[in-house]
Design an enzyme around this catalytic site. Sequence first.
Site, PDB file in Angstrom:
ATOM      1  N   ARG A 240       0.835  -1.209   0.000  1.00  0.00           N
ATOM      2  CA  ARG A 240       0.000   0.000   0.000  1.00  0.00           C
ATOM      3  C   ARG A 240       0.871   1.261   0.000  1.00  0.00           C
ATOM      4  O   ARG A 240       0.992   1.964  -1.002  1.00  0.00           O
ATOM      5  CB  ARG A 240      -0.959  -0.014   1.205  1.00  0.00           C
ATOM      6  CG  ARG A 240      -2.055   1.031   1.164  1.00  0.00           C
ATOM      7  CD  ARG A 240      -1.625   2.424   1.591  1.00  0.00           C
ATOM      8  NE  ARG A 240      -1.091   2.487   2.944  1.00  0.00           N
ATOM      9  CZ  ARG A 240      -0.505   3.566   3.441  1.00  0.00           C
ATOM     10  NH1 ARG A 240      -0.370   4.667   2.704  1.00  0.00           N
ATOM     11  NH2 ARG A 240      -0.009   3.567   4.675  1.00  0.00           N
TER      12      ARG A 240
ATOM     13  N   HIS B  84       5.248   4.486  12.546  1.00  0.00           N
ATOM     14  CA  HIS B  84       5.254   4.352  11.075  1.00  0.00           C
ATOM     15  C   HIS B  84       6.247   5.407  10.578  1.00  0.00           C
ATOM     16  O   HIS B  84       5.918   6.581  10.428  1.00  0.00           O
ATOM     17  CB  HIS B  84       3.826   4.616  10.594  1.00  0.00           C
ATOM     18  CG  HIS B  84       3.637   4.637   9.118  1.00  0.00           C
ATOM     19  ND1 HIS B  84       2.976   3.633   8.434  1.00  0.00           N
ATOM     20  CD2 HIS B  84       3.966   5.553   8.176  1.00  0.00           C
ATOM     21  CE1 HIS B  84       2.922   3.931   7.149  1.00  0.00           C
ATOM     22  NE2 HIS B  84       3.515   5.091   6.957  1.00  0.00           N
TER      23      HIS B  84
ATOM     24  N   HIS C   5       8.986   6.961   8.120  1.00  0.00           N
ATOM     25  CA  HIS C   5       9.633   7.046   6.808  1.00  0.00           C
ATOM     26  C   HIS C   5      11.114   7.347   7.017  1.00  0.00           C
ATOM     27  O   HIS C   5      11.508   7.954   8.021  1.00  0.00           O
ATOM     28  CB  HIS C   5       8.922   8.090   5.941  1.00  0.00           C
ATOM     29  CG  HIS C   5       7.604   7.576   5.432  1.00  0.00           C
ATOM     30  ND1 HIS C   5       7.436   7.086   4.162  1.00  0.00           N
ATOM     31  CD2 HIS C   5       6.411   7.437   6.043  1.00  0.00           C
ATOM     32  CE1 HIS C   5       6.197   6.682   4.010  1.00  0.00           C
ATOM     33  NE2 HIS C   5       5.541   6.879   5.138  1.00  0.00           N
TER      34      HIS C   5
ATOM     35  N   CYS D 119       4.250   8.998   0.611  1.00  0.00           N
ATOM     36  CA  CYS D 119       2.918   9.528   0.314  1.00  0.00           C
ATOM     37  C   CYS D 119       3.029  10.510  -0.848  1.00  0.00           C
ATOM     38  O   CYS D 119       3.837  11.434  -0.812  1.00  0.00           O
ATOM     39  CB  CYS D 119       2.330  10.227   1.538  1.00  0.00           C
ATOM     40  SG  CYS D 119       0.773  11.040   1.175  1.00  0.00           S
TER      41      CYS D 119
ATOM     42  N   ASN E 185       9.208   3.924   3.726  1.00  0.00           N
ATOM     43  CA  ASN E 185       9.265   3.589   5.140  1.00  0.00           C
ATOM     44  C   ASN E 185      10.581   2.877   5.422  1.00  0.00           C
ATOM     45  O   ASN E 185      11.262   2.407   4.523  1.00  0.00           O
ATOM     46  CB  ASN E 185       8.147   2.607   5.495  1.00  0.00           C
ATOM     47  CG  ASN E 185       6.828   3.292   5.601  1.00  0.00           C
ATOM     48  OD1 ASN E 185       6.240   3.637   4.597  1.00  0.00           O
ATOM     49  ND2 ASN E 185       6.384   3.519   6.815  1.00  0.00           N
TER      50      ASN E 185
HETATM   51  P1  HMG Z   1     -12.579  14.934  -2.730  1.00  0.00           P
HETATM   52  O1  HMG Z   1     -12.239  15.269  -4.148  1.00  0.00           O
HETATM   53  O2  HMG Z   1     -12.601  16.048  -1.747  1.00  0.00           O
HETATM   54  O3  HMG Z   1     -13.940  14.142  -2.533  1.00  0.00           O
HETATM   55  O4  HMG Z   1     -11.578  13.813  -2.252  1.00  0.00           O
HETATM   56  P2  HMG Z   1     -15.220  13.890  -3.337  1.00  0.00           P
HETATM   57  O5  HMG Z   1     -16.155  13.234  -2.365  1.00  0.00           O
HETATM   58  O6  HMG Z   1     -15.643  15.156  -4.021  1.00  0.00           O
HETATM   59  O7  HMG Z   1     -14.809  12.810  -4.426  1.00  0.00           O
HETATM   60  C1  HMG Z   1     -14.082  13.084  -5.602  1.00  0.00           C
HETATM   61  C2  HMG Z   1     -14.284  11.933  -6.564  1.00  0.00           C
HETATM   62  O8  HMG Z   1     -13.711  10.749  -6.026  1.00  0.00           O
HETATM   63  C3  HMG Z   1     -15.729  11.590  -6.829  1.00  0.00           C
HETATM   64  O9  HMG Z   1     -15.811  11.062  -8.142  1.00  0.00           O
HETATM   65  C4  HMG Z   1     -16.021  10.507  -5.837  1.00  0.00           C
HETATM   66  O10 HMG Z   1     -17.058   9.642  -6.228  1.00  0.00           O
HETATM   67  C5  HMG Z   1     -14.712   9.764  -5.816  1.00  0.00           C
HETATM   68  P3  HMG Z   1     -16.507  11.904  -9.329  1.00  0.00           P
HETATM   69  O11 HMG Z   1     -17.885  12.202  -8.853  1.00  0.00           O
HETATM   70  O12 HMG Z   1     -15.657  13.130  -9.511  1.00  0.00           O
HETATM   71  O13 HMG Z   1     -16.431  10.950 -10.482  1.00  0.00           O
HETATM   72  N1  HMG Z   1     -14.463   9.115  -4.543  1.00  0.00           N
HETATM   73  C6  HMG Z   1     -14.105   7.827  -4.422  1.00  0.00           C
HETATM   74  N2  HMG Z   1     -13.923   6.845  -5.328  1.00  0.00           N
HETATM   75  C7  HMG Z   1     -13.565   5.653  -4.868  1.00  0.00           C
HETATM   76  N3  HMG Z   1     -13.345   5.379  -3.553  1.00  0.00           N
HETATM   77  C8  HMG Z   1     -13.522   6.329  -2.624  1.00  0.00           C
HETATM   78  C9  HMG Z   1     -13.911   7.620  -3.055  1.00  0.00           C
HETATM   79  N4  HMG Z   1     -14.165   8.770  -2.396  1.00  0.00           N
HETATM   80  C10 HMG Z   1     -14.501   9.670  -3.315  1.00  0.00           C
HETATM   81  N5  HMG Z   1     -13.308   6.057  -1.336  1.00  0.00           N
HETATM   82  C11 HMG Z   1     -10.849  12.022  -0.828  1.00  0.00           C
HETATM   83  C12 HMG Z   1     -11.564  13.356  -0.903  1.00  0.00           C
HETATM   84  C13 HMG Z   1     -10.619  11.697   0.637  1.00  0.00           C
HETATM   85  C14 HMG Z   1     -11.729  10.961  -1.477  1.00  0.00           C
HETATM   86  C15 HMG Z   1      -9.502  12.147  -1.606  1.00  0.00           C
HETATM   87  O14 HMG Z   1      -8.823  13.248  -1.133  1.00  0.00           O
HETATM   88  C16 HMG Z   1      -8.630  10.920  -1.464  1.00  0.00           C
HETATM   89  O15 HMG Z   1      -8.966   9.828  -1.930  1.00  0.00           O
HETATM   90  N6  HMG Z   1      -7.451  11.092  -0.810  1.00  0.00           N
HETATM   91  C17 HMG Z   1      -6.572   9.986  -0.550  1.00  0.00           C
HETATM   92  C18 HMG Z   1      -5.136  10.438  -0.587  1.00  0.00           C
HETATM   93  C19 HMG Z   1      -4.248   9.264  -0.268  1.00  0.00           C
HETATM   94  O16 HMG Z   1      -4.610   8.115  -0.486  1.00  0.00           O
HETATM   95  N7  HMG Z   1      -3.029   9.551   0.244  1.00  0.00           N
HETATM   96  C20 HMG Z   1      -2.090   8.510   0.577  1.00  0.00           C
HETATM   97  C21 HMG Z   1      -2.499   7.713   1.776  1.00  0.00           C
HETATM   98  S1  HMG Z   1      -2.136   8.548   3.313  1.00  0.00           S
HETATM   99  C22 HMG Z   1      -0.466   8.188   3.612  1.00  0.00           C
HETATM  100  O17 HMG Z   1       0.209   7.666   2.767  1.00  0.00           O
HETATM  101  C23 HMG Z   1       0.096   8.466   4.984  1.00  0.00           C
HETATM  102  C24 HMG Z   1       0.263   7.181   5.820  1.00  0.00           C
HETATM  103  O18 HMG Z   1       1.128   6.255   5.169  1.00  0.00           O
HETATM  104  C25 HMG Z   1       0.873   7.531   7.188  1.00  0.00           C
HETATM  105  C26 HMG Z   1       2.097   8.410   7.082  1.00  0.00           C
HETATM  106  O19 HMG Z   1       3.084   8.027   6.413  1.00  0.00           O
HETATM  107  O20 HMG Z   1       2.061   9.482   7.685  1.00  0.00           O
HETATM  108  C27 HMG Z   1      -1.092   6.492   6.055  1.00  0.00           C
HETATM  109 MG    MG Z   2       3.300   6.338   5.143  1.00  0.00          MG
END
Ligand code: HMG
Ligand code: MG
Length: 306
Positions: free
Chosen positions: A15, A211, A213, A244, A258
Amino acid sequence: MNYPQSVKIVEVGPRDGLQNEKVAVDVATKVELINQLAEAGLSYIEAGSFVSPKWVPQMAGSDQVFAQLSTQLSEHSNTVYAALAPNLRGLERAMECGVKEVAVFAAASESFSQKNINCSIAESIERFKPLAEQALANDIRLRGYISCVVGCPYEGSVSTETVARIAKQLLAMGCYEISLGDTIGVGTPASIEKLLSRLLEEIPAEKLAVHLHDTYGQALANVLIALQMGISVIDSSVAGLGGCPYAKLANGGAASGNLATEDLVYMLNGLGIEHGVDLKKLIAAGNFISQKLQRANGSKVGIALQ
Ligand code: HMG
Ligand code: MG
């Protein structure tokens, strides 16, 4: 020095690792990697992410990955395959795939929260509450991440009080554990010790994970401090993959992966701490994915024991 007798490794490579890769990785390769990791003895693998495919296209195939894993569950019945879910839509997708454990992810910095999930910290907590209710009502375990626990790529240093507040909010909504993300790897043993000391005033060590990095080469030293402070759940990533996509550094680069799982396992072996992982098989999995991605293995141990 006191150390835990055993450590649970949370393998986040499929992931956190693959979400940040420029080379597209097909579903078959992801499933093969996950299977090799399970075969190596990793009992908890973050296998995908049910986020918006517009935001993170690399995770778009997670539904298919889980569909294939579910047909093999009997082979690795002790392995937990978990996924990220940022909202109810993500939880619904996870449930359709039979996922039994999901993670929500908040941030300790407003700017990072906006960049990563397009809402404020307070809004994210409100967004997670119905997700948490529905998950728990369906016997799905919930893990909580907090990003930028010691530093933010956009705001600089982050207050330990903010991290403590968010950790308590996530625990109150039903997260069984909080994984403390040093998203850009700026923490040092001193800042990690300060953070954990503050959190341990109110939260038992059993509810905390780290966690870390490895952008600045501090992750292993930071894990050692965490172990000494009683933390026994460590996230890591095979071959040191990942980062990320929304954690850009000031110089325009991206935060690196990480802590490599191979490096963690080697250190745990040296400390005599149990973990259940076969290092040789793990290194083979790291080499497999590094070759597929056409990049050097990011684990020092993986290279040394090749
Ligand atoms: P948004 O644009 O504000 O939300 O995104 P929205 O509700 O307007 O949705 C936009 C579009 O996405 C829409 O589609 C939704 O249907 C679709 P459209 O109508 O334009 O065709 N949508 C989805 N589709 C599938 N699955 C879903 C979903 N939700 C909405 N669940 C949102 C808000 C939160 C969805 C967006 O910002 C997002 O997906 N962000 C994720 C970013 C991400 O994954 N970052 C990496 C993970 S975090 C990380 O790595 C840190 C971590 O490792 C810890 C660390 O290291 O610190 C965990
Ligand atoms: Mg991370």
